[in-house]
Design a protein around this motif. Sequence first.
Motif, mmCIF file in Angstrom:
data_model
loop_
_atom_site.group_PDB
_atom_site.id
_atom_site.type_symbol
_atom_site.label_atom_id
_atom_site.label_comp_id
_atom_site.label_asym_id
_atom_site.label_seq_id
_atom_site.Cartn_x
_atom_site.Cartn_y
_atom_site.Cartn_z
ATOM 1 N N THR A 147 -74.301 -33.856 -7.353
ATOM 2 C CA THR A 147 -74.829 -34.293 -6.464
ATOM 3 C C THR A 147 -75.831 -33.445 -5.348
ATOM 4 O OG1 THR A 147 -72.870 -35.894 -6.126
ATOM 5 C CG2 THR A 147 -74.417 -36.038 -4.121
ATOM 6 N N TYR A 169 -79.612 -34.367 -4.125
ATOM 7 C CA TYR A 169 -79.724 -34.395 -2.964
ATOM 8 C C TYR A 169 -79.512 -33.251 -2.080
ATOM 9 C CZ TYR A 169 -79.995 -39.267 -4.367
ATOM 10 O OH TYR A 169 -80.438 -40.466 -5.205
ATOM 11 N N GLU A 196 -79.502 -33.485 2.114
ATOM 12 C CA GLU A 196 -78.379 -34.368 2.765
ATOM 13 C C GLU A 196 -77.028 -33.527 2.427
ATOM 14 O OE1 GLU A 196 -82.015 -36.751 1.560
ATOM 15 O OE2 GLU A 196 -80.747 -34.951 0.664
ATOM 16 N N LYS A 197 -76.668 -33.379 1.198
ATOM 17 C CA LYS A 197 -75.269 -32.742 0.620
ATOM 18 C C LYS A 197 -75.007 -31.592 1.370
ATOM 19 C CE LYS A 197 -71.563 -33.507 -1.883
ATOM 20 N NZ LYS A 197 -70.869 -34.696 -1.459
ATOM 21 N N GLN A 245 -78.225 -44.337 -1.970
ATOM 22 C CA GLN A 245 -78.489 -43.162 -2.012
ATOM 23 C C GLN A 245 -77.320 -42.750 -1.073
ATOM 24 O OE1 GLN A 245 -82.562 -41.677 -0.426
ATOM 25 N NE2 GLN A 245 -83.376 -42.225 -2.445
ATOM 26 N N GLU A 246 -76.884 -43.320 0.037
ATOM 27 C CA GLU A 246 -75.691 -42.717 0.977
ATOM 28 C C GLU A 246 -74.621 -42.778 0.180
ATOM 29 O OE1 GLU A 246 -73.643 -44.285 5.112
ATOM 30 O OE2 GLU A 246 -75.190 -45.395 4.202
ATOM 31 N N ILE A 267 -74.643 -39.503 -1.986
ATOM 32 C CA ILE A 267 -74.525 -38.245 -1.371
ATOM 33 C C ILE A 267 -73.046 -38.277 -0.634
ATOM 34 C CG2 ILE A 267 -75.116 -37.200 0.840
ATOM 35 C CD1 ILE A 267 -77.983 -38.773 0.431
#
Length: 662
Positions: free
Chosen positions: A90, A94, A97-98, A601-602, A605
Motif C-alpha cells: 500500500t 499510495y 496518503e499512507k 482508493q480510500e 489506503i
Amino acid sequence: MKHYPIDKDMRYLNLLSKSFPNIASASTEIINLAAILHLPKGTEHFLADIHGEYEAFQHVLKNASGNIRRKVNELFGNSLREQDKRELCTLIYYPEEKLELVKQKEKDINDWYHITLHRLVAVCRDVSSKYTRSKVRKSLPQDFSYIIEELLHEHTEDSNKTAYVNVIVDTIISTGRADAFIIAIAKVIQRLAIDQLHILGDIYDRGPGAHIIMDTLRNYHSWDIQWGNHDMLWIGAAAGNDACMCEVIRISLRYANLTTLEEGYGINLMPLATFAMATYKDDPCEEFLPKLGGDIAHLDERTQRLTAQMHKAIAVIQFKVESQLYKIHPEWKMTGRCLLDKINYQKGTISLDGQTYPLTSCHFPTIDQKNPYELTKEEKFLVCKLHHSFAVSEKLQGHIQLMLAHGSIYAVFNNNLLFHASCPLNEDGTLKEVEIYPGRHYNGAELMRHIEIMVRNAFQTDTDPEERQYDIDFFLYLWLGPNSPLFDKSKMATFERYFISDKATWHEEKGNYFKLRDDEKVVDHILDAFGAKGPNRHIINGHVPVKAAQGENPIKANGKLLVIDGGFSKAYHSETGIAGYTLVFHSRSLQLVQHEPFTSQEDAIRRGTDIKSTTQLVELSNHRLLVADTDKGIELRHQIEDLEELLYAYRHGIIKESEKKK
C-alpha cells in the motif's frame, strides 16, 4: 573481413557519424547494445475497455496487476507477516496518503523509517534488475537520483559497504527527507514494474473519469492504444462530426455521467437543458431515465427528470443527424437504419422488416412527419452551439491529439496482434472486402491501415476539403457500421431499445469474426495476414465483455486468441460477474489476471485492501525471454549492423574520425 556496400549508404553513415564521431564511440555503443540484448525482456501490461473507471485503472497501474505484490512475496516470503507485506504494498501504491496515516499511529517513526527504507530499496533493486543502469538512471527523480543509484548497487551483505549504506539511510532520516525519499522511490518502483502499457481501446464513456485517465496517460512513461469504438466516437466529435457529438452526449446522459463532459472538458450543456425543458415539459420521458443498474438514489427527482428530458432531446436530434449521413453515403448501405419515416405517428406504431410494433411513446414534438429528418430551427441552433463547445475545448482537443499520437487501429508487438474488436471476415473465415471510399475496397491489415489514414487526415488542414469531409463523416460508420472493425455487428439498436418493448428487435447480430474466433485455423490465417510470426503468437482483443459468471472463457482458439474485456466498467459487473481482466507478459510467462471489483482508493489506503485477483497462466516460456527475443532486439541488431558498417568506413578511411560529437 566483412565488406559493406558503402557507396549506397554514405548519406546515412555521414549522419550516423555525427552521433558516433570515431571508432571509440562507435565501438562503445556496439558493446552497450550487445549487452542489452542479453537482459530479460521488460514487462508488458495489457488493459482494455476501461470506460472511465479511473480509480480502478490507476490502482491497476500502481500495483502492476499484482506484479508488485508478487515481487514483495518473492523477496520477503515468510520473513514478513501478511499484514506487513500488505502495508508495504500500500505504501508503494499510495505513498503520500499512507505516510500520513503511518505518522499518526507509529510511536517510533525513525525506527519505522529505517526498516521501511531498507525494504523499499530491496523492492526497487529487484524491479530494476532487468534494466541497464542507464535506463534506471533516466527513471530516477532528480533530487534523489545519486542516492537511489548508490543504494541500488550497494548491499548491506557486503561487510565493507554496510556502514556506508546505513549512513546514507540514517542521513536521509536525520535531514528530514525520509518522506520525500519514500514517495520518490515508491514511484520509481511503479515506473519500473511495467516497461510498456498496451491499452486495447475504450477509455471513454460510462464511468466518470475518462479525462482523468487521459491526464494520467499524458505523464505515463511508455504506452500505446489501439482505438476502440468509444474512443473513435469522441475523436469524431472532436473532429466536428455532429452525429458523433450527439452520441457522446446521449451516452453521457444515459449513464447520468456528465463529469467528463462538463467538469473535464468544459462542454456547455445549458443550451441543451434549456431546449429540453421547453420542448419536453409535458413528456415524462420515462424511457430516457438514466441507466444506473436500478440505483439512481443519488439523483433527486428533479435532476432525474431534467436528465431524461435532455436525454430524449439529444437522442431525437441524433436520429435525425445520423440518418442524414446515411443518405449522403449510400455506399455505407445503412439507409435501412433511417427509422423516423417508418413511424405511423397517428397510431403510435413502427414498421420494421415487414412487421408492425407499437411504440412505448410517440411524443415527438420536433419531428415534421412530412420531413422527419429535418432539424427544427431551434435544433439547428442547439447543434451549432454544442459543435462550437466541442471545437473550442482545449483540453478535449489536447487529449484527442494525445490519443492520435499514441494510437493506431492495430499494432503488432512481440508477435502479439492487438486490435480492439474485430477483423471483418466472410462466412468461410477469409478476410472480408470492405468499401471505405466509394469504389475502394480493402481487407485485413490494408483495411485497417487505410482507416487509420482517414482518421489522421480528418485533422489535417492540408487534406483535400472534399476528402477531409468524407473522413469526418466516416467516424460515424466506424462507431456503428456493420463492417467497421471497431463494431462489426448488424446494427446498433439504439432506437429499438428506447421505443420498442419487443426485445427481438433489440438483437444485434455479431459479425463472422466473433462467430469464428475460437477456430484456430481462422486465427492463424489472420495472424499470417497481419505479419505476426513465431510459435507463441496471439491475437489480443477487448470490446465484448467476457461473461465469466456464465462460464465463458477469455482464452480461445487453443490459446491463440485472448479477450481481455472482463468488464472494468461498473455498468458491466452484474453481466460479467467480475471487474475486468489484465494481461501481463514478462520474461518467464504470459499471465491472464482476473480482477474482482475495486472498492475505493480510500479503502486501499486505510485498510491495505488490494484488488483481489486470480492469475491464470496462459503460456510458460521454456527459457527466460531476453531483449534479443523481442521486436526491440531486432531493432538493436540492426543498429549494431549499422555501427559495424560505420566502423568499417572509419578503419578504411572512407569517413574521417573526429574527436568530439559535432
